[in-house]
Design a protein around this motif. Structure first.
Motif, PDB file in Angstrom:
ATOM      1  N   PHE A 167      37.305 -12.034 -11.479  1.00  0.00           N
ATOM      2  CA  PHE A 167      38.585 -11.969 -10.764  1.00  0.00           C
ATOM      3  C   PHE A 167      39.720 -12.445 -11.670  1.00  0.00           C
ATOM      4  N   HIS A 168      40.928 -12.240 -11.197  1.00  0.00           N
ATOM      5  CA  HIS A 168      42.131 -12.665 -11.932  1.00  0.00           C
ATOM      6  C   HIS A 168      42.670 -13.946 -11.295  1.00  0.00           C
ATOM      7  N   PRO A 169      42.354 -15.121 -11.845  1.00  0.00           N
ATOM      8  CA  PRO A 169      42.882 -16.351 -11.251  1.00  0.00           C
ATOM      9  C   PRO A 169      44.405 -16.391 -11.280  1.00  0.00           C
ATOM     10  N   GLU A 170      45.001 -15.773 -12.296  1.00  0.00           N
ATOM     11  CA  GLU A 170      46.462 -15.790 -12.433  1.00  0.00           C
ATOM     12  C   GLU A 170      47.155 -14.943 -11.370  1.00  0.00           C
ATOM     13  N   LYS A 171      46.382 -14.109 -10.653  1.00  0.00           N
ATOM     14  CA  LYS A 171      46.943 -13.268  -9.593  1.00  0.00           C
ATOM     15  C   LYS A 171      46.371 -13.627  -8.227  1.00  0.00           C
ATOM     16  N   SER A 172      45.645 -14.746  -8.157  1.00  0.00           N
ATOM     17  CA  SER A 172      44.907 -15.096  -6.934  1.00  0.00           C
ATOM     18  C   SER A 172      45.506 -16.294  -6.201  1.00  0.00           C
ATOM     19  N   SER A 173      46.812 -16.363  -6.176  1.00  0.00           N
ATOM     20  CA  SER A 173      47.532 -17.356  -5.380  1.00  0.00           C
ATOM     21  C   SER A 173      47.135 -18.785  -5.763  1.00  0.00           C
ATOM     22  N   THR A 174      47.258 -19.700  -4.813  1.00  0.00           N
ATOM     23  CA  THR A 174      47.057 -21.119  -5.116  1.00  0.00           C
ATOM     24  C   THR A 174      45.601 -21.425  -5.466  1.00  0.00           C
ATOM     25  N   ALA A 175      44.648 -20.735  -4.842  1.00  0.00           N
ATOM     26  CA  ALA A 175      43.233 -20.983  -5.158  1.00  0.00           C
ATOM     27  C   ALA A 175      42.920 -20.558  -6.589  1.00  0.00           C
ATOM     28  N   GLU A 209      34.047 -22.252  -0.186  1.00  0.00           N
ATOM     29  CA  GLU A 209      33.178 -21.065  -0.143  1.00  0.00           C
ATOM     30  C   GLU A 209      33.924 -19.937   0.569  1.00  0.00           C
ATOM     31  N   LYS A 210      33.692 -18.737   0.109  1.00  0.00           N
ATOM     32  CA  LYS A 210      34.287 -17.522   0.674  1.00  0.00           C
ATOM     33  C   LYS A 210      35.801 -17.474   0.493  1.00  0.00           C
ATOM     34  N   GLU A 211      36.293 -18.172  -0.527  1.00  0.00           N
ATOM     35  CA  GLU A 211      37.712 -18.072  -0.885  1.00  0.00           C
ATOM     36  C   GLU A 211      37.969 -16.649  -1.392  1.00  0.00           C
ATOM     37  N   PHE A 212      39.169 -16.137  -1.137  1.00  0.00           N
ATOM     38  CA  PHE A 212      39.518 -14.799  -1.588  1.00  0.00           C
ATOM     39  C   PHE A 212      40.146 -14.846  -2.981  1.00  0.00           C
ATOM     40  N   MET A 213      39.701 -13.923  -3.839  1.00  0.00           N
ATOM     41  CA  MET A 213      40.251 -13.760  -5.183  1.00  0.00           C
ATOM     42  C   MET A 213      40.651 -12.297  -5.372  1.00  0.00           C
ATOM     43  N   TYR A 214      41.577 -12.068  -6.300  1.00  0.00           N
ATOM     44  CA  TYR A 214      42.072 -10.714  -6.561  1.00  0.00           C
ATOM     45  C   TYR A 214      41.262 -10.082  -7.694  1.00  0.00           C
ATOM     46  N   LEU A 215      40.747  -8.882  -7.437  1.00  0.00           N
ATOM     47  CA  LEU A 215      39.900  -8.172  -8.402  1.00  0.00           C
ATOM     48  C   LEU A 215      40.405  -6.765  -8.643  1.00  0.00           C
ATOM     49  N   VAL A 216      40.262  -6.302  -9.873  1.00  0.00           N
ATOM     50  CA  VAL A 216      40.540  -4.909 -10.243  1.00  0.00           C
ATOM     51  C   VAL A 216      39.507  -4.545 -11.301  1.00  0.00           C
ATOM     52  N   HIS A 217      38.448  -3.811 -10.913  1.00  0.00           N
ATOM     53  CA  HIS A 217      37.425  -3.462 -11.907  1.00  0.00           C
ATOM     54  C   HIS A 217      36.508  -2.361 -11.395  1.00  0.00           C
ATOM     55  N   SER A 218      35.947  -1.615 -12.355  1.00  0.00           N
ATOM     56  CA  SER A 218      34.991  -0.549 -12.068  1.00  0.00           C
ATOM     57  C   SER A 218      33.590  -0.913 -12.544  1.00  0.00           C
ATOM     58  N   TYR A 219      33.495  -1.981 -13.323  1.00  0.00           N
ATOM     59  CA  TYR A 219      32.223  -2.406 -13.913  1.00  0.00           C
ATOM     60  C   TYR A 219      31.938  -3.837 -13.478  1.00  0.00           C
TER      61      TYR A 219
END
Length: 193
Positions: A174-182, A132-142
């Motif tokens: 989110f982008h799993p491919e840009k979100s490190s090992t998680a 829970e509360k793992e960090f993921m990488y996001l890029v979005h306006s919607y």
């Protein structure tokens, strides 16, 4: 295992292919209907603008193919948004897989949301062994608001869906491919579903 990454000219799909390769699998970038229909797993990525991306799906007939797939399908970022019934971006009709509309962020937060944010209230096989509360990488306006198909949520001015699930269809904002090992662990979980 045959893995198809849908190639419809929307975004940087090579990163997804490289992430799958790091997990020990080969994935094929394709818009071939027969290959997509017979693949064991299908990944539907996307970066870019919704109406032009949907037009590319319409041009190739993939708008009819994707909703009828029966194997596990993972939509990523714009791919997830296009799996919803409508998006405000370009007033675009989506594929209607998820019964939710996509809206533009309208609060005081910076748009687009770019960077790392936490995912919470994780449900199901996609998030096996993810904290829970793992960090993921996001890029979005919607964003897709919370709905009955929400399996993960994130706070950015308000709570919204960062993952959706219905039957064999999964979507992640989110982008799993840009979100490190998680992120790679989530991709790996998908490939094992």
């Amino acid at each position: 295992m045959n893995i198809a990454i849908i190639d419809y000219g929307a975004g940087n799909i090579k990163n997804v292919q490289f992430a799958v390769k790091r997990l020990g699998y080969e994935a094929v970038l394709t818009n071939n209907e027969d290959f997509i229909r017979t693949a064991d797993k299908v990944i539907f990525p996307g970066v870019g603008e919704a109406s032009s991306a949907m037009n590319k799906l319409l041009d190739t007939g993939l708008d009819k193919v994707i909703p009828t797939l029966t194997q596990p399908v993972l939509g990523i970022c714009l791919g997830m948004q296009l799996m919803c019934k409508h998006t405000e971006e370009g007033n675009t009709k989506g594929l209607g897989i998820f019964d939710v509309e996509v809206f533009k962020f309208k609060g005081e937060e910076k748009v687009p949301q770019i960077g790392w944010n936490q995912i919470e209230a994780l449900e199901g096989a996609l998030f096996k062994a993810i904290k829970e509360k793992e960090f993921m990488y996001l890029v979005h306006s919607y964003y897709a608001p919370l709905c009955k198909e929400t399996i993960a949520k994130t706070f950015y001015g308000d709570w919204y869906s960062t993952a959706l699930h219905k039957n064999n269809f999964y979507g992640v904002q989110f982008h799993p491919e840009k979100s490190s090992t998680a992120g790679e662990a989530i991709l790996n979980n998908f490939l094992k579903i």
